[in-house]
Design a protein around this motif. Structure first.
Motif, mmCIF file in Angstrom:
data_model
loop_
_atom_site.group_PDB
_atom_site.id
_atom_site.type_symbol
_atom_site.label_atom_id
_atom_site.label_comp_id
_atom_site.label_asym_id
_atom_site.label_seq_id
_atom_site.Cartn_x
_atom_site.Cartn_y
_atom_site.Cartn_z
ATOM 1 N N GLU A 1 19.517 65.435 -41.122
ATOM 2 C CA GLU A 1 19.005 64.150 -40.639
ATOM 3 C C GLU A 1 19.373 63.923 -39.177
ATOM 4 N N ARG A 2 20.563 64.390 -38.796
ATOM 5 C CA ARG A 2 20.989 64.256 -37.396
ATOM 6 C C ARG A 2 21.657 65.558 -36.945
ATOM 7 N N GLN A 3 21.552 65.811 -35.628
ATOM 8 C CA GLN A 3 22.167 66.974 -35.018
ATOM 9 C C GLN A 3 22.791 66.546 -33.699
ATOM 10 N N VAL A 4 24.048 66.916 -33.509
ATOM 11 C CA VAL A 4 24.780 66.525 -32.309
ATOM 12 C C VAL A 4 25.460 67.756 -31.728
ATOM 13 N N VAL A 5 25.332 67.945 -30.428
ATOM 14 C CA VAL A 5 26.069 68.992 -29.724
ATOM 15 C C VAL A 5 27.056 68.305 -28.792
ATOM 16 N N VAL A 6 28.328 68.658 -28.929
ATOM 17 C CA VAL A 6 29.374 68.079 -28.086
ATOM 18 C C VAL A 6 29.670 69.058 -26.949
ATOM 19 N N ILE B 1 27.909 70.350 -33.560
ATOM 20 C CA ILE B 1 28.232 71.658 -32.982
ATOM 21 C C ILE B 1 29.117 71.444 -31.755
ATOM 22 N N LEU B 2 30.295 72.045 -31.786
ATOM 23 C CA LEU B 2 31.226 71.910 -30.674
ATOM 24 C C LEU B 2 30.934 72.974 -29.626
ATOM 25 N N ALA B 3 30.704 72.501 -28.393
ATOM 26 C CA ALA B 3 30.350 73.420 -27.309
ATOM 27 C C ALA B 3 30.943 72.931 -25.997
ATOM 28 N N ALA B 4 32.165 72.383 -26.080
ATOM 29 C CA ALA B 4 32.766 71.778 -24.893
ATOM 30 C C ALA B 4 33.729 72.703 -24.175
ATOM 31 N N GLY B 5 33.940 73.901 -24.707
ATOM 32 C CA GLY B 5 34.864 74.823 -24.052
ATOM 33 C C GLY B 5 34.397 75.229 -22.670
ATOM 34 N N GLN B 6 35.336 75.563 -21.829
ATOM 35 C CA GLN B 6 35.000 75.916 -20.451
ATOM 36 C C GLN B 6 34.298 77.271 -20.352
ATOM 37 N N ALA C 1 31.394 62.574 -31.249
ATOM 38 C CA ALA C 1 30.104 62.442 -31.932
ATOM 39 C C ALA C 1 29.983 61.104 -32.658
ATOM 40 N N HIS C 2 30.992 60.266 -32.564
ATOM 41 C CA HIS C 2 31.016 59.009 -33.317
ATOM 42 C C HIS C 2 29.779 58.161 -33.074
ATOM 43 N N VAL D 1 17.942 66.752 -30.901
ATOM 44 C CA VAL D 1 19.384 66.977 -30.861
ATOM 45 C C VAL D 1 20.018 66.010 -29.867
ATOM 46 N N ALA D 2 21.041 65.272 -30.326
ATOM 47 C CA ALA D 2 21.783 64.391 -29.430
ATOM 48 C C ALA D 2 22.883 65.190 -28.743
ATOM 49 N N VAL D 3 23.179 64.833 -27.508
ATOM 50 C CA VAL D 3 24.244 65.488 -26.752
ATOM 51 C C VAL D 3 25.344 64.464 -26.472
ATOM 52 N N ALA D 4 26.557 64.774 -26.938
ATOM 53 C CA ALA D 4 27.725 63.942 -26.661
ATOM 54 C C ALA D 4 28.634 64.682 -25.703
ATOM 55 N N VAL D 5 29.391 63.940 -24.904
ATOM 56 C CA VAL D 5 30.202 64.557 -23.855
ATOM 57 C C VAL D 5 31.688 64.326 -24.109
ATOM 58 N N GLN D 6 32.456 65.401 -24.092
ATOM 59 C CA GLN D 6 33.904 65.330 -24.129
ATOM 60 C C GLN D 6 34.399 65.458 -22.694
#
Length: 451
Positions: free
Chosen positions: A52-57, A13-18, A92-93, A74-79
């Motif tokens: 199996e996996r969930q990632v929020v960017v 799930i992309l959530a990096a917008g300002q 999310a790699h 849920v894993a959180v990745a940072v852009q």
């Protein structure tokens, strides 16, 4: 509902917008629709596919998102830099290291995508022709500046083009790109490595993977409301309105009567039984269950409460979290119930506050009664027995118990327990002085005249 057999699923799930147009300290994807943050709407729908996996960017506001998804796996990745949607997915790699299956790419500010639509995207990805990607398309009432999808009769994409780059003929196409996509994990990051940023913004765009040479992609369609995005408070209100409209129709189809549907507001988890009647201007907050044959009169507000079969609520009633209204009980006008149980057939008809209490079956709470449950530091409970009668304008100072069948005289302030079937009267004794009022008026009139 589960994903395609033997094909594990990951959600990104992309959530990096300002979210600058929201003008809010709250992260954009945490703004609520129907009482639940947009991000959690998506995760709830995705959960039906057992990923199996969930990632929020995310970009800014990572701490808020992490708190919102804590304990949900849920894993959180940072852009760190905003370099486009393709670059965002690439973040999310690491979270998808070792994952072999399908990846569903969603947007945190597009909250109404259903589990059925998500599954349809994954199913199309695994059809025999094995497209490299499946794009979710839609046909809005006004295609405006959306990117267009040119596809054949089988849904195979021949061209995807941004509006500004489209020809006049291409702009007449009504099939638009939502940006949502399904891709196999074995292809995703290879494809992302192959796209460039030779564009005016210098960004890496996720849709560019569709038109890379050496493969074909497919499109499936959904209703425009499912892919409505939220970038401002105005758009948030629009999505809320659309969600409410659908929920009202569902309630009526399932056997509830909404006297004035447009004035009733539901929460994401509201449960209504059959033959429930909801009058105008009723609001359901989160955590409400209403059983069969209940009547909810106008201008009532209900949150975190259970209303049992045959009960009657309102008008102008407020049920707060922890309220449990028994079968055929009545909560009348300007009555507030909080963290309290009203037994079967019990009545609190007028102008009362019942908090941190239990009220027995068939008890009657007179107008203006309050349970004084708070001393400024701690909360205490009041217990009112079955068949008890509490006279009007009484104050029950907790902790206190009124036994079964007891009667409390109107205007009483109770500070001690009352045994069953007893009469309790706790008020000053009435005194009557004949002629006093007339003498008082004469005296005061003379004083006034002498000034």
């Amino acid at each position: 509902m589960t994903s395609t057999p033997n094909r594990p699923l990951a959600i990104v799930i992309l959530a990096a917008g300002q979210g600058t147009r929201m003008k809010s300290a709250l992260h954009k994807v945490l703004h609520p629709v129907a009482g639940r943050p947009m991000l959690l709407h998506l995760l709830a729908s995705a959960a039906e596919l057992a990923p199996e996996r969930q990632v929020v960017v995310v970009g800014a506001g990572r701490e808020q998102v992490e708190a919102a998804v804590a304990g949900m796996g849920v894993a959180v990745a940072v852009q760190e830099q905003q370099l486009g949607t393709g670059h965002a997915v690439a973040q999310a790699h690491d979270a998808l290291a070792g994952f072999a299956g399908d990846v569903l790419i969603l947007y945190g500010d597009v909250p109404l995508v259903s589990a059925a639509t998500m599954k349809a995207m994954v199913d199309r990805l695994n059809r025999g022709d094995e497209p490299r990607a499946v794009v979710l398309g839609f046909r809005p009432a006004d295609a405006a500046a959306y990117g267009r999808i040119i596809a054949d009769g089988q849904g195979v994409i021949q061209k995807m083009v941004e509006f500004k780059d489209a020809s006049e003929a291409e702009r007449t196409v009504t099939l638009c790109n939502s940006g949502l996509m399904a891709v196999r994990s074995t292809d995703l990051f290879v494809l992302l490595d192959s796209i460039g940023n030779e564009n005016a913004a210098g960004e890496y765009y996720l849709p560019d993977i569709v038109m890379l040479p050496g493969g074909q992609s497919a499109v499936i369609e959904t209703d425009a409301i499912e892919v409505a995005g939220v970038n401002s408070r105005i758009e948030l209100a629009g999505v809320e309105a659309a969600w409410q409209a659908q929920r009202r129709l569902a309630a009526m189809r399932d056997g509830a009567t909404l006297v004035a549907p447009d004035t009733v507001f539901f929460s994401h988890d509201t449960v209504l039984g059959r033959d429930v009647v909801v009058e105008p201007n009723v609001v359901f907050g989160p955590g409400v269950t209403v059983e069969d044959d209940v009547v909810i009169h106008a201008f009532s507000h209900i949150e975190g409460a259970t209303v049992r079969t045959g009960a009657e609520i309102g008008p102008y009633a407020r049920l707060r979290p922890g309220a449990d209204i028994g079968q055929k009980a009545k909560v009348g006008n300007f009555v507030e119930i909080k963290k309290a149980v009203l037994g079967e057939g019990a009545k609190a008809n007028h102008l009362s506050y019942i908090g941190d209490a239990s009220v027995g079956a068939n008890a009657n709470i007179g107008a203006g009664t309050i349970t004084c449950n708070y001393d400024g530091f701690l909360k205490y409970r009041t217990e009112i027995g079955a068949g008890a009668f509490i006279g009007s304008n009484s104050a029950l100072v907790a902790p206190v118990k009124v036994g079964d069948g007891a009667i409390v005289g109107a205007g009483s302030v109770l500070t001690k327990d009352v045994e069953g079937d007893a009469l309790a009267v706790a008020r000053g004794k009435q005194a009557v002085i004949a002629g006093w009022a007339a003498k008082f008026r004469a005296t005061m009139a003379a004083k006034k005249a002498g000034k």
